[in-house]
Design a protein around this motif. Structure first.
Motif, PDB file in Angstrom:
ATOM      1  N   LYS B 100     -13.884   7.834   6.928  1.00  0.00           N
ATOM      2  CA  LYS B 100     -12.622   8.052   7.902  1.00  0.00           C
ATOM      3  C   LYS B 100     -11.767   6.570   8.000  1.00  0.00           C
ATOM      4  O   LYS B 100     -10.789   6.835   8.043  1.00  0.00           O
ATOM      5  CB  LYS B 100     -13.243   8.432   9.308  1.00  0.00           C
ATOM      6  N   ASP B 107      -4.822   0.040   5.524  1.00  0.00           N
ATOM      7  CA  ASP B 107      -3.401   0.077   5.872  1.00  0.00           C
ATOM      8  C   ASP B 107      -2.999  -0.979   6.824  1.00  0.00           C
ATOM      9  O   ASP B 107      -1.918  -1.677   6.778  1.00  0.00           O
ATOM     10  CB  ASP B 107      -2.866   1.371   6.710  1.00  0.00           C
ATOM     11  N   GLN B 123      -3.134  13.210  -4.284  1.00  0.00           N
ATOM     12  CA  GLN B 123      -2.755  13.025  -2.833  1.00  0.00           C
ATOM     13  C   GLN B 123      -2.993  11.497  -2.289  1.00  0.00           C
ATOM     14  O   GLN B 123      -1.926  10.868  -1.802  1.00  0.00           O
ATOM     15  CB  GLN B 123      -3.773  13.851  -1.741  1.00  0.00           C
ATOM     16  N   GLN B 127      -0.959   7.134  -1.143  1.00  0.00           N
ATOM     17  CA  GLN B 127      -1.118   6.358  -0.101  1.00  0.00           C
ATOM     18  C   GLN B 127      -1.746   4.999  -0.337  1.00  0.00           C
ATOM     19  O   GLN B 127      -1.289   4.009   0.549  1.00  0.00           O
ATOM     20  CB  GLN B 127      -2.005   6.932   0.868  1.00  0.00           C
ATOM     21  N   TRP B 128      -2.457   4.802  -1.539  1.00  0.00           N
ATOM     22  CA  TRP B 128      -3.340   3.494  -1.959  1.00  0.00           C
ATOM     23  C   TRP B 128      -3.165   3.290  -3.177  1.00  0.00           C
ATOM     24  O   TRP B 128      -2.900   4.400  -4.218  1.00  0.00           O
ATOM     25  CB  TRP B 128      -4.426   3.568  -1.411  1.00  0.00           C
ATOM     26  N   THR B 165     -12.116  14.118   6.043  1.00  0.00           N
ATOM     27  CA  THR B 165     -11.739  13.278   5.278  1.00  0.00           C
ATOM     28  C   THR B 165     -12.315  13.020   3.909  1.00  0.00           C
ATOM     29  O   THR B 165     -12.247  12.323   3.069  1.00  0.00           O
ATOM     30  CB  THR B 165     -11.791  11.780   5.854  1.00  0.00           C
ATOM     31  N   HIS B 240       1.322  -1.364  -0.828  1.00  0.00           N
ATOM     32  CA  HIS B 240       2.277  -2.856  -1.154  1.00  0.00           C
ATOM     33  C   HIS B 240       1.917  -3.621  -2.063  1.00  0.00           C
ATOM     34  O   HIS B 240       2.641  -4.407  -2.406  1.00  0.00           O
ATOM     35  CB  HIS B 240       2.696  -3.241   0.244  1.00  0.00           C
TER      36      HIS B 240
ATOM     37  N   SER C 181      -9.306  16.964  11.191  1.00  0.00           N
ATOM     38  CA  SER C 181      -9.454  17.697   9.745  1.00  0.00           C
ATOM     39  C   SER C 181      -8.401  17.518   8.731  1.00  0.00           C
ATOM     40  O   SER C 181      -8.490  16.837   7.657  1.00  0.00           O
ATOM     41  CB  SER C 181      -9.882  18.912   9.762  1.00  0.00           C
ATOM     42  N   GLY C 184      -7.397  14.060   8.122  1.00  0.00           N
ATOM     43  CA  GLY C 184      -8.365  13.364   7.386  1.00  0.00           C
ATOM     44  C   GLY C 184      -8.223  13.562   5.910  1.00  0.00           C
ATOM     45  O   GLY C 184      -8.698  12.787   5.053  1.00  0.00           O
ATOM     46  N   GLN C 185      -7.685  14.663   5.639  1.00  0.00           N
ATOM     47  CA  GLN C 185      -7.607  14.983   4.188  1.00  0.00           C
ATOM     48  C   GLN C 185      -6.214  14.143   3.492  1.00  0.00           C
ATOM     49  O   GLN C 185      -6.149  13.725   2.370  1.00  0.00           O
ATOM     50  CB  GLN C 185      -7.155  16.438   3.976  1.00  0.00           C
ATOM     51  N   TYR C 189      -1.919  10.308   9.930  1.00  0.00           N
ATOM     52  CA  TYR C 189      -2.290   9.952  11.147  1.00  0.00           C
ATOM     53  C   TYR C 189      -1.383   9.928  12.090  1.00  0.00           C
ATOM     54  O   TYR C 189      -1.275  10.773  13.235  1.00  0.00           O
ATOM     55  CB  TYR C 189      -3.318   9.091  11.179  1.00  0.00           C
TER      56      TYR C 189
END
Lengths: 242, 271, 229
Positions: B100, B107, B123, B127-128, B165, B240, C181, C184-185, C189
């Motif tokens: 989590k 970030d 996915q 984000q990273w 997660t 970034h 949930s 989390g995926q 957030y």
């Protein structure tokens, strides 16, 4: 009608009533006076068992209410009480206050209860306030409603525990007037009060209490003009001066 | 003789001076870079890394010594060597993370890299940054010994506990379709909660990557033989920090090519 | 990562059915738990004012035990512990049970305090007219206590709704659980928790406002009484 025999009352270590013996005859108007802490409130509250004597017996209308298993609630129906703090039911109207107990406790039909209720309200001069709530009344008005509420149960005995002590001076007379009117009927009355004028006018007998004991009792004439007990003399001199 | 000695002394001293004036405070030499993020790490002299503390062999804190060790910790050391020129305990700061927290900590900049059984998927790539995969694990099931389950097929109609997660649920759903079974899920905040649920018989199986499940294996539980849904682990960096990501990826690829990765895997019994 | 990226809000919007379901679960769980806590609170609270010592002891024990336990702990104990005793309550039931038992203790105190706030003279007047204890409670004391009790009771209801978020830890499918949930995926957030905050606000604020209005009304009523004296 009311008989207290060897009544003692302790509040913890405090001996508030010391071996009190008292008989109240049917139809008698008894006034109880005395300094604060003398036990006079406790005395009158023993008569309908709002205070339970530590020892001794209380017999009301032939029923020993201090006996275990006694039907106290039933006996209380024939004893009306008027409190210093009025204790009207704030969530009910004036008329409802007056009719609640007759309907719920005595099982009287609502119509009949309201009819007699209005009669008593008229008598205390407040029939026009039947639909009002206690919060809308003055102290004197509330106390008069309280008297009507007690009377609507058609009691044999009326107990008054300092009924005017919490009132502003200008309202005391209206309540006393009602009580004087009541006294002219055959009902038994026991009144704890500081109002000496009323005591002289209405009572058949006056008793002076001090430190849990009855110090003196006499008819009003003798009591006020010729008290025999030293402490009675002292108390009267103080209170009559004021 | 004296003159030669004194010139050599002067030479050495000036070299030392030059090295000292080289900008970096540390005496070691890491990779040269103009990138501000890398320079900041070098100035700090410490690489902040997020690792697991409850997965044996990958990132695990020994109860007795309080030290965190594992295959992924060694990867962190290798990266520290590259960036800072040193890989001792003072060069790395290991932050225990969970599935989590690892993303959030990247970030907000609390950590520079994550080496924590982080599965790569499309996915997450939005984000990273992820390095090329350094390990492939499979999903499997931890069940109570007394439940009598022999394989995934026995889990038809049963309840499977997964952690929030993780990518586990989707993988199970795909596999369940293949095997023609239907399963129910209970999603709880973390792995310890799912294990507790398994012990309390609230779920019939605890599912996640096999390596993670090894950390929860005990006398009353066993792993099912099924292995599916290959999970590729990569080192993650903040989206970034592209320069940092490149350095990380270069190191990983170098280790994969020159056999260093193999040695590490064998060291930890993962191969 | 931009907390407010349009793409994330878009994804959130597309997942609205999921969040609607979570909202529904929060509402249903809270409603049932509130009912349970009212029943428990009324019984335990009334016991606290009874003339019998055993009754008052029951009240004290229940209130002390529950009020000194964090809700999270209570949930963990019932969720993980009950099955070991052979009692199997489904996740939804655990949620309702925990919230009901927990807030039942607080509501018991509210009710007890409410009853005891009614001036002793009221009881004495009722007794002097021949009311029994039970009849006096029913016609004189409880109706008055109700007015006093309603504002803090409403506050407890708001508290209960907020506490339902704790049920995320057992996967109860309510709002917080859905949020955790889903986010989390995909790690969206920011927008997710902002939405949850807004939803809780929408549920709680009207209730809290109503509680405030009731309190003002009660203060005015009592104020008038004092004046008349």
């Amino acid at each position: 009608m009311i008989q207290l025999t060897n009544v003692n009352k302790y509040f913890g270590p405090l001996h508030v009533l010391r071996d009190v013996n008292l008989t109240v005859k049917s139809g008698e108007k008894l006034v109880v006076i005395g300094p604060s802490g003398s036990g006079k409130s406790t005395l009158i509250r023993c008569m309908n068992l709002l205070e339970k004597p530590t020892s001794g017996s209380v017999i009301v209308d032939g029923v020993n209410i201090t006996e275990p298993g006694a039907k106290v609630a039933q006996v209380r129906q024939s004893i009306g009480m008027v409190f210093q703090q009025f204790n009207l039911y704030p969530h009910k109207t004036v008329l409802e206050n007056v009719t609640m107990a007759p309907i719920l406790i005595q099982g009287i039909a609502p119509g009949a209860a309201e009819e007699s209720g209005m009669v008593y309200l008229k008598r205390v001069g407040l029939d026009h306030k039947a639909k009002a709530y206690p919060s809308q009344l003055s102290g004197g008005q509330m106390q008069r409603v309280a008297i009507a509420r007690a009377l609507n149960m058609k009691p044999k005995i009326m107990l008054f525990d300092e009924p005017t002590s919490a009132l502003d001076p200008e309202m005391i007379q209206e309540v006393l007037d009602v009580m004087v009117g009541l006294a002219s009927e055959g009902i038994t009355m026991v009144v704890v009060t500081h109002e000496m004028g009323f005591a002289r006018e209405v009572s058949d007998r006056v008793i002076f209490m001090d430190e849990g004991q009855i110090m003196e009792e006499a008819d009003p004439e003798h009591f006020f003009t010729n008290p025999t007990n030293e402490r009675t003399k002292l108390f009267l001199s103080r209170i009559l001066r004021a | 003789m004296k003159r030669i000695l004194s010139s050599v002394l002067v030479g050495v001293l000036s070299l030392g001076l030059l090295a000292g004036c080289g900008g970096s405070q540390s005496a070691s030499v890491g990779i040269k870079s103009d990138d501000p993020v890398i320079k900041k790490i070098q100035a700090r002299g410490v690489l902040n890394a997020g690792v697991k503390v409850d997965v044996p062999k990958f990132g695990f804190r020994d109860i007795k010594t309080e030290k965190i060790d594992g295959f992924e910790v060694d990867l962190v050391r290798a990266l520290a060597k590259e960036i800072l020129g040193k890989n001792d305990d003072k060069a790395i700061h290991l932050e225990g993370v969970t599935s989590k927290t690892r993303g959030a900590l990247l970030d907000d900049g609390s950590i520079d890299i994550v080496a924590a059984t982080f599965t790569i998927n499309d996915q997450r790539k939005t984000q990273w940054n992820f390095s090329d995969p350094y390990y492939v694990d499979n999903i499997t099931f931890l069940v109570r010994k007394d439940s009598g389950f022999k394989s995934m097929k026995d889990l038809n109609g049963k309840k499977i506990g997964v952690s929030q997660t993780t990518t586990t649920r989707k993988a199970i759903e795909t596999e369940a379709l293949k095997q023609n079974i239907a399963v129910d899920f209970l999603e709880l905040p973390g792995f310890p909660e799912v294990k507790a649920a398994l012990d309390a018989k609230r779920v019939d199986a605890f599912s996640v990557d096999g390596s993670i499940l090894l950390g929860y294996l005990d006398n009353n539980t066993m792993l099912l033989p099924d292995k599916f849904g290959p999970q590729e682990y990569g080192i993650a960096t903040n989206l970034h920090n592209t320069a940092l990501a490149k350095v990380v990826n270069d190191v990983i690829n170098r280790m994969l090519k020159n056999g260093e990765m193999d040695t590490l895997l064998k060291k930890w019994g993962l191969k | 990562m931009n907390l407010f990226a349009g793409q994330q809000w878009q994804a959130l919007f597309e997942a609205r059915a999921l969040f609607a379901k979570g909202l529904g679960q929060t509402v249903v769980t809270s409603a049932l738990a509130l009912l349970l806590s009212l029943v428990i609170g009324a019984v335990i609270g009334a016991l606290g004012t009874a003339p019998w010592r055993i009754a008052r002891a029951v009240n004290r024990t229940y209130v002390d035990l529950v009020q000194n336990l964090p809700l999270v702990t209570l949930v963990a104990i019932l969720f993980f512990g009950l099955p070991h005793l052979g009692v199997n309550v489904p996740v939804f039931g655990i949620g309702v049970l925990c919230l009901g038992v927990y807030h039942g203790a607080y509501i018991a105190e509210v009710i007890r305090a409410g009853i005891q706030s009614i001036h002793r003279g009221q009881l004495e007047a009722a007794f002097s007219q021949g009311f029994t204890y039970v009849k006096a409670m029913r016609h004189i004391i409880l109706p008055q206590a109700f007015q006093v009790i309603l504002p803090p009771l409403t506050n407890q209801a708001v508290s209960l709704i907020k506490n339902s978020a704790v049920l995320n830890m057992i996967g109860a499918g309510e709002m917080m659980n859905v949020a955790d949930s889903w986010a989390g995926q995909n790690s969206y957030y920011g927008p997710t928790y902002l939405l949850i905050w807004a939803l809780f606000f929408a549920l709680c604020f009207p209730l809290a406002q109503w509680a405030r209005r009731l309190e003002q009304r009660a203060i005015r009523a009592r104020g008038q009484e004092v004046q008349a004296r």
